[in-house]
Design a protein around this motif. Sequence first.
Motif, PDB file in Angstrom:
ATOM      1  N   ILE B  33       0.847  -1.205   0.000  1.00 27.90           N
ATOM      2  CA  ILE B  33       0.000   0.000   0.000  1.00 27.90           C
ATOM      3  C   ILE B  33       0.882   1.255   0.000  1.00 27.90           C
ATOM      4  O   ILE B  33       0.652   2.197  -0.764  1.00 27.90           O
ATOM      5  CB  ILE B  33      -0.959  -0.022   1.222  1.00 27.90           C
ATOM      6  N   VAL B  43      -8.284   0.900  -0.397  1.00 25.15           N
ATOM      7  CA  VAL B  43      -8.452  -0.486  -0.858  1.00 25.15           C
ATOM      8  C   VAL B  43      -9.945  -0.833  -0.859  1.00 25.15           C
ATOM      9  O   VAL B  43     -10.618  -0.711   0.157  1.00 25.15           O
ATOM     10  CB  VAL B  43      -7.676  -1.456   0.063  1.00 25.15           C
ATOM     11  N   LEU B  46     -10.365  -7.185  -0.760  1.00 26.46           N
ATOM     12  CA  LEU B  46      -9.181  -8.006  -0.461  1.00 26.46           C
ATOM     13  C   LEU B  46      -9.405  -9.428  -0.973  1.00 26.46           C
ATOM     14  O   LEU B  46     -10.410 -10.063  -0.644  1.00 26.46           O
ATOM     15  CB  LEU B  46      -8.921  -8.038   1.057  1.00 26.46           C
ATOM     16  N   LEU B 107      -6.516  -5.143  -3.183  1.00 25.66           N
ATOM     17  CA  LEU B 107      -5.343  -5.737  -2.540  1.00 25.66           C
ATOM     18  C   LEU B 107      -5.466  -7.248  -2.697  1.00 25.66           C
ATOM     19  O   LEU B 107      -6.505  -7.824  -2.350  1.00 25.66           O
ATOM     20  CB  LEU B 107      -5.328  -5.348  -1.056  1.00 25.66           C
ATOM     21  N   ILE B 222      -0.806  -4.627  -4.956  1.00 25.02           N
ATOM     22  CA  ILE B 222      -1.909  -3.699  -5.207  1.00 25.02           C
ATOM     23  C   ILE B 222      -2.157  -3.650  -6.706  1.00 25.02           C
ATOM     24  O   ILE B 222      -1.240  -3.408  -7.502  1.00 25.02           O
ATOM     25  CB  ILE B 222      -1.607  -2.278  -4.664  1.00 25.02           C
TER      26      ILE B 222
END
Lengths: 134, 387, 137
Positions: B33, B43, B46, B107, B222
């Motif tokens: 990040i 973000v 995930l 992410l 990322i």
Amino acid sequence: MEYKLTAKMFAEALKENRLLGLKCNRCGAYTVPPKKVCLECASEDLEVVELSGWGQIQTFTVIQVPPEGFEAPYIVGMAELDEGPWLMGNIVGVDPDEATMDLIGKRVKLGHKIHPGDKFSAGEMVAVTFSPQT
Amino acid sequence: MREVAVVGVGMTQFGPSEKTNVELFSEAAMDAIAESNLEPKDVQALFLGNVFCGFEEGQVTLSAFAAADIGVPYIPTTRFEGACASGSVAIRDAYMWVASGAYDIVLAGGTEKALAMGTAYATRTFAMGSDSRYEAPTGITFPGIFAMMAHLYAKKYGIPLEQLKEQMAMVAVKNHHNGTFHPKAHFRKEITIQDVYKSIMVADPLQLYDCCPFSDGAAAIIIASAEKAKKLTDKPVYFAGAGQCSAPPLPNQKDITLVKARQASAKQAYDMAGLSPNDIDICELHDCFTIAEIVATENLGFFDHGEGCKGVERGETQIGGRIPINPSGGLKARGHPIGATGAAQVYEIAKQLRGECGERQVEGAKTGMTDTLGADLCMVCNMIFRI
Amino acid sequence: MAEEREVNSASFYQFLTEKKLMASRCKKCQALYLPPHPICTKCHGSDMEWVEMKGNGKLAAFTAIAVGTTCTIEEGHDRNNPYVAGIVELDEGPKISGRISGLDARKPETIKVGTPLTAEFPEQEEGKGCYVAFKAQ
């Protein structure tokens, strides 16, 4: 449609040294171990058949570092069955310390071995065995 | 589909760690990040690769806790399980979601604490990747699968086993050499062919130094739309193509030197990128065992079938060779925290294409590929990147 | 030295074995985390310090568990011998979950939210260190 040949039915027959499989009524291929449909053409038109139990070793290994619950050394291999499919099993009747590349190509007859199972398995487990014939 | 890029990468030290999966992943994630010039709140989702958290720590819902640890508890999170390919499967899905326009910034990555299990327990859990009904009762292990691959390879191509064993050992020597230049690698020491021969037998013909280690570690990436990427970094690494394919249980695959799932997965990736194997400058591939690297170089089209073993011998896969394979040290030396491996491969390709790899830098690399293989050859994911 | 230990769950358990209940505090915004967090979820700072909790608090929520986990069954708990687990609000502010002793699990209707509690550190099975539980005063 109901599952024609379950793992349980397969294992029960294997315990009598009988190898069950599925023969496709559409394309003629054998699916061993069983699946819901024919592995070649995905047809559900299948027949439960007993295979000859004969095959030829294609490859093998001697396991020296086993998973929890197994005692090394032992031999695992894959054989091509006379009906076409490949199957995994323990090669028995051969000293693991003397297993060489000469095993590949040997004619084998199918048998079975019962493993008591462990906390992860759904009860006892039945392994295919292959005995090389001289 | 939109253009998508990797804008930041992070990775923990691989090797034994007393940190939890959540802690490991959050470290790698915060590094990724920060490198992306973002904050956690940017973000949007995930995608976390992990295989055995339940067995390692008695923990599931890992993705939710990982998101909470980095301060974004209220976003969609998902754990991806694709055996040893879990990290790659998570990243490929993240790529698809961003490409579709559903998210702009995701992410993705993976984490694992394989060493927490110990060898016998880990060997048992890894064997769960084989068909539990029909294969597990034989006591087959992961090294065992690749050992059978090696014997079949020697027989099929008429190579004396002693000769193949030497060529396999050369793979281990090369990857350990590359690993000495990777500051985060599990092993950073040179080994010799004799070291391989002297190590214990695991599954004939594979000896300990033919095998990658169980490792702890995490890596994170990322992924952003090209539009966002250009604003975030002056070094975006673009996705050129990706592929993924499964396969039936091992015996149904018959000739296991061909890894049909990989052939199909790689074809998808090449077709999507409009590239061929000759266009790839560098590849991070799944060398879980030395024979696995030789076979993978053939499956991916870098060598003809039966020729991969000679390519190693001729040095064509070294850094500076025709097609450098595993400049990071691969699974063999960088280590194999299974859920994280695919992400560590993308980390390496991104760093290589950005020219940030120091002594292990492949000069002029512009197009890189990853290859991750899971379970009994039934789960493969490939990605191609370009700058 | 407490403050030199890395902020992670391994250190948290190490402290418990020394009979200390430790939280992490963000040096930037003072947010307090129990169990400890290495990263502040409020300001995303990662500069954390260890703070010892006094171990006093009050019951914030509870349940009497009749069908337990493997380890509580091994301890002898079952439908006829339930146990109490709950969430405790510490005097310092953070809430933490744990086993609660000193309350009558067979009569959950007698258990009151707000009951004062103090931390204790029972030993886990051999060699595995201690965990945190609470006892009604």
